[in-house]
Design an enzyme around this catalytic site. Structure first.
Site, PDB file in Angstrom:
ATOM      1  CG  HIS A  27      -1.348  -1.069   0.792  1.00 20.71           C
ATOM      2  ND1 HIS A  27      -1.643  -2.157   1.581  1.00 20.71           N
ATOM      3  CD2 HIS A  27      -3.014  -1.099   0.573  1.00 20.71           C
ATOM      4  CE1 HIS A  27      -2.621  -3.278   1.631  1.00 20.71           C
ATOM      5  NE2 HIS A  27      -3.590  -2.537   0.052  1.00 20.71           N
ATOM      6  CG  HIS A  34      -3.987  -5.890  -3.684  1.00 17.96           C
ATOM      7  ND1 HIS A  34      -3.625  -4.226  -3.621  1.00 17.96           N
ATOM      8  CD2 HIS A  34      -4.917  -5.718  -1.877  1.00 17.96           C
ATOM      9  CE1 HIS A  34      -3.828  -3.880  -2.668  1.00 17.96           C
ATOM     10  NE2 HIS A  34      -4.011  -4.743  -1.675  1.00 17.96           N
ATOM     11  CB  CYS A  69     -11.054  -4.955   4.769  1.00 17.57           C
ATOM     12  SG  CYS A  69     -12.477  -3.798   4.067  1.00 17.57           S
ATOM     13  CG  HIS A  71      -5.258  -8.412   1.874  1.00 16.56           C
ATOM     14  ND1 HIS A  71      -4.829  -7.371   3.062  1.00 16.56           N
ATOM     15  CD2 HIS A  71      -5.243  -7.175   0.731  1.00 16.56           C
ATOM     16  CE1 HIS A  71      -5.173  -6.295   2.470  1.00 16.56           C
ATOM     17  NE2 HIS A  71      -4.469  -5.836   0.916  1.00 16.56           N
ATOM     18  CD  GLU A  89      -9.961  -6.286  11.157  1.00 14.14           C
ATOM     19  OE1 GLU A  89     -10.866  -5.637  10.444  1.00 14.14           O
ATOM     20  OE2 GLU A  89      -9.431  -6.581   9.367  1.00 14.14           O
ATOM     21  CE1 TYR A 106     -10.817   0.620  -2.261  1.00 13.59           C
ATOM     22  CE2 TYR A 106     -11.585  -1.716  -2.468  1.00 13.59           C
ATOM     23  CZ  TYR A 106     -10.694  -0.596  -1.763  1.00 13.59           C
ATOM     24  OH  TYR A 106     -10.244  -0.640  -0.614  1.00 13.59           O
ATOM     25  CD  GLU A 116      -6.762  -0.423   0.214  1.00 16.79           C
ATOM     26  OE1 GLU A 116      -6.332  -1.680  -0.983  1.00 16.79           O
ATOM     27  OE2 GLU A 116      -5.811  -0.432   1.920  1.00 16.79           O
ATOM     28  CD  GLU A 118      -7.817  -3.130  -0.846  1.00 15.65           C
ATOM     29  OE1 GLU A 118      -7.189  -4.008  -0.206  1.00 15.65           O
ATOM     30  OE2 GLU A 118      -9.053  -3.557  -0.752  1.00 15.65           O
ATOM     31  CD1 TRP A 163     -14.040  -1.301   1.944  1.00 15.99           C
ATOM     32  CD2 TRP A 163     -12.649   0.127   1.902  1.00 15.99           C
ATOM     33  NE1 TRP A 163     -13.227  -0.957   3.734  1.00 15.99           N
ATOM     34  CE2 TRP A 163     -12.776   0.057   3.302  1.00 15.99           C
ATOM     35  CE3 TRP A 163     -11.556   1.045   1.471  1.00 15.99           C
ATOM     36  CZ2 TRP A 163     -11.736   0.334   4.343  1.00 15.99           C
ATOM     37  CZ3 TRP A 163     -10.568   1.700   2.565  1.00 15.99           C
ATOM     38  CH2 TRP A 163     -10.697   1.072   3.518  1.00 15.99           C
TER      39      TRP A 163
END
Length: 183
Positions: A27, A34, A69, A71, A89, A106, A116, A118, A163
Site C-alpha cells: 500500500h 491485488h 477487511c 487479504h 481484528e 475499486y 487502494e 483491489e 470501498w
C-alpha cells in the site's frame, strides 16, 4: 516466511494471480492491483457491525467502515481468510461466510496519497459474540440497524471508507443487506 509476515496476492488485468508481495510494502502511492475481501457481520438482533479503523492504519486511519477487511494469504481460500481476519481484528468467532458479490473492484486514494487498488469479493456472516477489537486494527465499533447505516452513508459518504460507500451503492449488496435484516 515468518509467522508475522503477511502477503497479498497480486493480480493481472484478468484477475489472475500474478505474484505476491509483503503486505507492509504493497500500500503506497502506486499500489498494484491485488486480491482482498470485505465482510459485513450481523448479530442476533440483525444489526450490522461497523468498525472504525485504528489511527495507526496506513490507509484511511480513523475512518468508519464495514465490519472487517483483509487479504487472503497464498494458498488460503477466501472464506478461511474472512474467518481468520474477523478473529484477528475483532476477536470474533463467526459463522461460515456467505459470498454476496464476487465482482466488486475499486481504486481509491486517501488524503495522504495512499492508494487502494483491489479486487474485493464481499461476504456476509453472523456472530453471537461481542467484539474484542485488536487496537492495532480497530479503535471503535458499533452495532447499527441496516436502514440507519444506509441512510448515514447516503447522507455523508465522506465519513466512511470509499470501498464501503461503493459497496453500499451496488444494488446487489444493498438488497442483500436489506434482506438480511429480517432473515
Amino acid at each position: 516466511m515468518t509467522a508475522a509476515t503477511e502477503y497479498v496476492l497480486l493480480l493481472d488485468d484478468k484477475l489472475n494471480i500474478s505474484g505476491t508481495m509483503e503486505k507492509s510494502r504493497v500500500h503506497t502511492t502506486d499500489t498494484p492491483l491485488h486480491l482482498a475481501f470485505s465482510c459485513y457481520i450481523f448479530n442476533a438482533q440483525n444489526e450490522l457491525l461497523l468498525t472504525r479503523r485504528a489511527i495507526g492504519k496506513v490507509a484511511w486511519p480513523g475512518v468508519w467502515t464495514n465490519s472487517a477487511c483483509g487479504h487472503p494469504q497464498p494458498g488460503e481460500a477466501l472464506p478461511d481468510a474472512v474467518i481468520r481476519r474477523c478473529y484477528y481484528e475483532l476477536g470474533l468467532a463467526i459463522e461460515t461466510p456467505t459470498l454476496i458479490d464476487d465482482s466488486f473492484q475499486y481504486y481509491a486514494t486517501d488524503a495522504s496519497g495512499i492508494v487502494e487498488n483491489e479486487y474485493c469479493p464481499v461476504f456476509f456472516t453472523r456472530t453471537a459474540s461481542r467484539p474484542q477489537p485488536n487496537a492495532d486494527e480497530v479503535m471503535d465499533f458499533n452495532w447499527i440497524p441496516v436502514e440507519q447505516i444506509l441512510a448515514a452513508v447516503d447522507a455523508a459518504p465522506a465519513a466512511y471508507s470509499p470501498w464501503m460507500v461503493a459497496q453500499l451503492q451496488r444494488p446487489l449488496i444493498r438488497a442483500a443487506l436489506l434482506e438480511r435484516k429480517n432473515p
